[in-house]
Design an enzyme around this catalytic site. Structure first.
Site, PDB file in Angstrom:
ATOM      1  N   CYS A 150       2.746  10.010  -7.327  1.00  0.00           N
ATOM      2  CA  CYS A 150       3.186   8.967  -6.395  1.00  0.00           C
ATOM      3  C   CYS A 150       4.673   8.724  -6.629  1.00  0.00           C
ATOM      4  CB  CYS A 150       2.349   7.695  -6.540  1.00  0.00           C
ATOM      5  SG  CYS A 150       2.482   6.879  -8.160  1.00  0.00           S
ATOM      6  N   CYS A 154       1.346   2.701 -10.338  1.00  0.00           N
ATOM      7  CA  CYS A 154       0.262   2.080  -9.558  1.00  0.00           C
ATOM      8  C   CYS A 154      -0.758   3.122  -9.096  1.00  0.00           C
ATOM      9  CB  CYS A 154       0.822   1.329  -8.351  1.00  0.00           C
ATOM     10  SG  CYS A 154       1.878  -0.077  -8.786  1.00  0.00           S
ATOM     11  N   ARG A 155      -0.399   3.914  -8.091  1.00  0.00           N
ATOM     12  CA  ARG A 155      -1.406   4.772  -7.444  1.00  0.00           C
ATOM     13  C   ARG A 155      -1.781   5.996  -8.278  1.00  0.00           C
ATOM     14  NH1 ARG A 155       1.988   5.489  -2.163  1.00  0.00           N
ATOM     15  NH2 ARG A 155       3.573   5.315  -3.804  1.00  0.00           N
ATOM     16  N   SER A 156      -0.799   6.783  -8.739  1.00  0.00           N
ATOM     17  CA  SER A 156      -1.173   8.045  -9.404  1.00  0.00           C
ATOM     18  C   SER A 156      -1.834   7.840 -10.773  1.00  0.00           C
ATOM     19  CB  SER A 156      -0.001   9.033  -9.473  1.00  0.00           C
ATOM     20  OG  SER A 156       1.063   8.542 -10.247  1.00  0.00           O
ATOM     21  N   ASN A 210       4.655   6.198 -10.485  1.00  0.00           N
ATOM     22  CA  ASN A 210       3.697   6.569 -11.546  1.00  0.00           C
ATOM     23  C   ASN A 210       3.259   5.349 -12.367  1.00  0.00           C
ATOM     24  OD1 ASN A 210       3.550   8.815 -14.446  1.00  0.00           O
ATOM     25  ND2 ASN A 210       1.967   8.368 -12.976  1.00  0.00           N
ATOM     26  N   ASP A 232       1.161   2.046  -0.653  1.00  0.00           N
ATOM     27  CA  ASP A 232       1.837   1.612  -1.879  1.00  0.00           C
ATOM     28  C   ASP A 232       1.558   0.123  -2.100  1.00  0.00           C
ATOM     29  OD1 ASP A 232       3.552   0.934  -3.891  1.00  0.00           O
ATOM     30  OD2 ASP A 232       5.272   2.003  -3.055  1.00  0.00           O
TER      31      ASP A 232
HETATM   32  P1  4NP Z   1       3.444   3.670  -7.225  1.00  0.00           P
HETATM   33  O1  4NP Z   1       4.033   2.250  -6.809  1.00  0.00           O
HETATM   34  O2  4NP Z   1       4.295   4.715  -6.535  1.00  0.00           O
HETATM   35  O3  4NP Z   1       2.053   3.646  -6.678  1.00  0.00           O
HETATM   36  O4  4NP Z   1       3.509   3.749  -8.729  1.00  0.00           O
HETATM   37  C1  4NP Z   1       5.388   1.922  -6.965  1.00  0.00           C
HETATM   38  C2  4NP Z   1       5.832   1.428  -8.174  1.00  0.00           C
HETATM   39  C3  4NP Z   1       7.161   1.082  -8.322  1.00  0.00           C
HETATM   40  C4  4NP Z   1       8.033   1.228  -7.267  1.00  0.00           C
HETATM   41  C5  4NP Z   1       7.594   1.719  -6.077  1.00  0.00           C
HETATM   42  C6  4NP Z   1       6.272   2.084  -5.923  1.00  0.00           C
HETATM   43  N1  4NP Z   1       9.383   0.837  -7.435  1.00  0.00           N
HETATM   44  O5  4NP Z   1      10.136   0.929  -6.450  1.00  0.00           O
HETATM   45  O6  4NP Z   1       9.793   0.427  -8.531  1.00  0.00           O
END
Ligand code: 4NP
Length: 154
Positions: free
Chosen positions: A8, A13-15, A11, A123
């Site tokens: 994602c 939240c989702r992945s 790294n 997201d």
């Molecule tokens: P992820 O979520 O891609 O599912 O881990 C996010 C976590 C942090 C950010 C964006 C998406 N960020 O912009 O910091």
């Protein structure tokens, strides 16, 4: 042994949730797999998963507090057999990173679960807490489909 990487943006939240959910499902099915996750971005490298993601996963019995964020690299296309992107933006970034000389199969994770009717795992980072449960619903559906696919592949 199938080697699977989930990717994602952050790294956190989702992945990592995909990693934890799929690792549990593969273990329950007796599949021999190596599972990891990574992000296209660098903001959270070395950090544990987002607390909201860890809490939502724990409510369904998945542990992910051992995971630390890392950035995906071109070498991952040699080290893994399948690289699954959480959304189309991640997929575009991965297509740019992928070495010309083949390697891992690359695709959208939700393409394995067409019944959910979505291409992207949304997201949840800037959204409401309920977003993390929606993420889990989608990742469980695609995780079940991947277990079935690997089982059939033998
Ligand atoms: P992820 O979520 O891609 O599912 O881990 C996010 C976590 C942090 C950010 C964006 C998406 N960020 O912009 O910091």
């Amino acid at each position: 042994m199938a080697r699977i990487l989930f990717v994602c943006l952050g790294n956190i939240c989702r992945s990592p949730t995909a990693e934890a959910v799929f690792a549990a499902k593969a273990a329950a099915a007796g599949l021999d797999v190596a599972v990891d996750s990574a992000g296209t971005g660098t903001w959270h490298v070395g950090h544990p998963p987002d607390r909201r993601a860890t809490a939502a996963a724990a409510r369904r019995g998945y542990r992910m507090d051992h995971i630390r964020a890392r950035q995906v690299g071109a070498g991952d296309f040699r080290d893994f057999d399948h690289v699954f992107a959480m959304d189309r933006s991640n997929l575009r970034d991965l297509e740019r990173l992928r070495p010309a000389s083949g390697g891992a199969k690359l695709g959208l994770f939700l393409s394995l679960a067409p019944d959910v009717g979505e291409d992207d795992v949304p997201d949840p980072y800037y959204g409401e807490d309920g977003g993390f449960d929606r993420v889990l619903d989608l990742l469980e559906a695609a995780g079940d489909a991947l277990v079935e696919q690997l089982r059939r592949a033998g």
